[in-house]
Design an enzyme around this catalytic site. Structure first.
Site, mmCIF file in Angstrom:
data_model
loop_
_atom_site.group_PDB
_atom_site.id
_atom_site.type_symbol
_atom_site.label_atom_id
_atom_site.label_comp_id
_atom_site.label_asym_id
_atom_site.label_seq_id
_atom_site.Cartn_x
_atom_site.Cartn_y
_atom_site.Cartn_z
ATOM 1 N N CYS A 247 -34.851 1.143 5.579
ATOM 2 C CA CYS A 247 -33.568 1.828 5.437
ATOM 3 C C CYS A 247 -33.651 3.138 6.187
ATOM 4 O O CYS A 247 -33.738 3.164 7.404
ATOM 5 C CB CYS A 247 -33.194 2.007 3.970
ATOM 6 S SG CYS A 247 -34.412 2.874 2.989
ATOM 7 N N ARG A 252 -34.012 2.872 -0.368
ATOM 8 C CA ARG A 252 -33.109 1.746 -0.606
ATOM 9 C C ARG A 252 -33.823 0.424 -0.336
ATOM 10 O O ARG A 252 -33.580 -0.583 -0.989
ATOM 11 C CB ARG A 252 -31.869 1.865 0.292
ATOM 12 C CG ARG A 252 -30.860 2.875 -0.194
ATOM 13 C CD ARG A 252 -29.743 3.063 0.819
ATOM 14 N NE ARG A 252 -30.158 3.813 1.995
ATOM 15 C CZ ARG A 252 -29.375 4.059 3.039
ATOM 16 N NH1 ARG A 252 -28.142 3.585 3.067
ATOM 17 N NH2 ARG A 252 -29.814 4.770 4.064
#
Lengths: 296, 142
Positions: A247, A252
């Protein structure tokens, strides 16, 4: 002594149901010796506004990251962080947090770098616990300090570095950022600060699967069937694939790493924590802009 | 560095305690952030969003006939850090003359000593808030 697993039928369908617990399970098991509950949030103050009774706080930013080098803490520091919180090497650790457990899965991934065996996520995280009107407290627990061994971090199995990703080009990559970040229109998350990537776009060949697609409305993980529909049927990934997820700084993508590894049973998933804040600044690495995956 | 008196006092309060107590101070401030007055409560679209904050923060700036600045903030309870930053701005700058607000150094928040406790990344929201406040004050006082 590890606690027994949650036998909830929804969890039973996942590849590794022992990695999740439900809110009723946690409510029933609070205070059981051998269990430590950890809150890991994006917001550094959220825990202090109220938390699950007995839960301790671990802050991803100020505690799990090395304060100087761009890296995670070392084995000695990790041992202190755990020991101070009453976590021993054989403790069952249940982690929960805000924002669909985004930061909880990040903490779990870091615990996994140190090979902590029994670490689980509270399905639905803080939001579900609060929505169900379960008990919260501002009382600070005072855990008895225990001895946690100094374990060397293993960066080979579930962590990828830039050179690993360069060698991996042509094999499955999952970009879990927003579509605007993937195409290169945005250099940062919508509504988030610019973190200094000088180029926009994605790693050639990466599939775009925003991480939060794996979360249901109530912040729990989607069912095994729904997750399989996204990652296996739609994206064509298979559990034997060698997959790298990334990410912006690797948080994430920890969520997606958790989904692929523990819920769908993929055996070789690595999280590239250098992610776009490294790749988007690196000299002469290949980049693709636009909505198409592009060729490695 | 010259700061409006309330802001100066806050900076001194933060400087006087250690990192852990600074977080407690920020938490207390987050609880003191005033509710939006009714004219903004149903008009979030007339407020400016501070995109640099981790969580949704909306800001409105008014400059009255005496050229004093009035600040209004909206941030959800599950974002106490953002509320704390907004509360620092409110406590320190609300009611101050426009010229005083514009004279606050852009990096004043460094003196709060929060970088260690909160992390520098999270602090960016605070500098963004100040620069957006100043921009609106400049536009209003033109």
């Amino acid at each position: 002594m590890a606690l027994q697993n949650d036998t909830d039928p929804k969890l039973a369908a996942y590849a590794h149901p022992e990695r999740l617990v439900t809110t009723p399970w946690l409510a029933d098991n609070l205070g059981t010796p051998g269990l430590v509950v950890v809150e890991s949030d994006e917001d550094v103050l959220l825990y202090d506004t109220g938390h699950i009774p007995g839960a301790v706080k671990v802050d991803w930013h100020t505690e799990l990251n090395d304060p100087v080098t761009r890296d995670y803490v070392d084995g000695a520091r990790f041992a202190e962080i755990c020991g101070e919180r009453g976590i021993g090497r054989d403790t069952t650790v249940v982690i929960y947090g805000d924002r669909n457990n985004w930061w909880a899965t990040y903490a779990l991934w870091v615990f996994s770098l140190f090979g902590h065996a029994d670490v689980r996520i509270l399905d639905g995280g803080r939001a579900k616990w609060v929505a169900e009107g379960r008990e919260m407290t501002t009382e600070q627990p005072k855990p008895e300090v225990v001895e946690y061994p100094v374990v060397e971090r293993d960066d080979t199995a579930i962590r990828a570095f830039k050179d690993d990703v360069l060698a991996h080009l042509g094999k499955p990559l999952v970009d879990v950022r927003s579509p605007g970040e993937y195409s290169g229109e945005l250099l940062h998350m919508p509504d988030y600060p610019q973190e200094g990537a000088v180029r926009g776009g994605h790693i050639p060949g990466a599939a775009s699967v925003p991480w939060a697609r794996a979360a249901a409305e109530d912040a729990t993980f989607k069912s095994r069937e729904d997750l399989s529909a996204i990652y296996e049927q739609e994206q064509g990934l298979s559990p034997s694939d060698d997959v790298v997820a990334y990410c912006r700084i690797g948080e994430r993508s920890s969520h997606t790493w958790f989904v692929l590894t523990h819920l769908l049973g993929f055996e070789h998933v690595r999280n590239y924590d250098g992610s776009w804040t490294e790749w988007g600044n690196a000299v002469r690495v290949p980049i693709v802009q636009g909505a198409e995956r592009g060729q490695a | 560095m010259s700061l409006p008196p309330q802001l100066e006092e806050l900076v001194e309060d933060f400087a006087a305690v250690g990192p852990k107590d600074r977080l407690q101070l920020l938490l207390e401030l987050s609880r003191e952030l005033p509710e939006l007055p009714e004219r903004y409560a149903d008009a979030a679209d007339t407020m400016e969003q501070v995109h640099e904050c981790q969580s949704p923060l909306f800001l409105a700036v008014e400059v009255d006939d005496d050229k004093h600045v009035h600040l209004f903030f909206s941030a959800p309870p599950e974002a106490p850090t953002t509320r704390g930053f907004a509360s620092i701005m409110h406590t320190g700058l609300d009611g101050e003359p426009a010229a005083e607000v514009l004279a606050v150094p852009d990096d004043f928040y460094v003196a709060l000593g929060l970088a260690q406790a909160v992390s520098p990344l999270r602090l960016r929201g605070m500098s963004a808030m100040l620069s957006r406040i100043k921009k609106q004050v400049r536009a209003a006082t033109g």
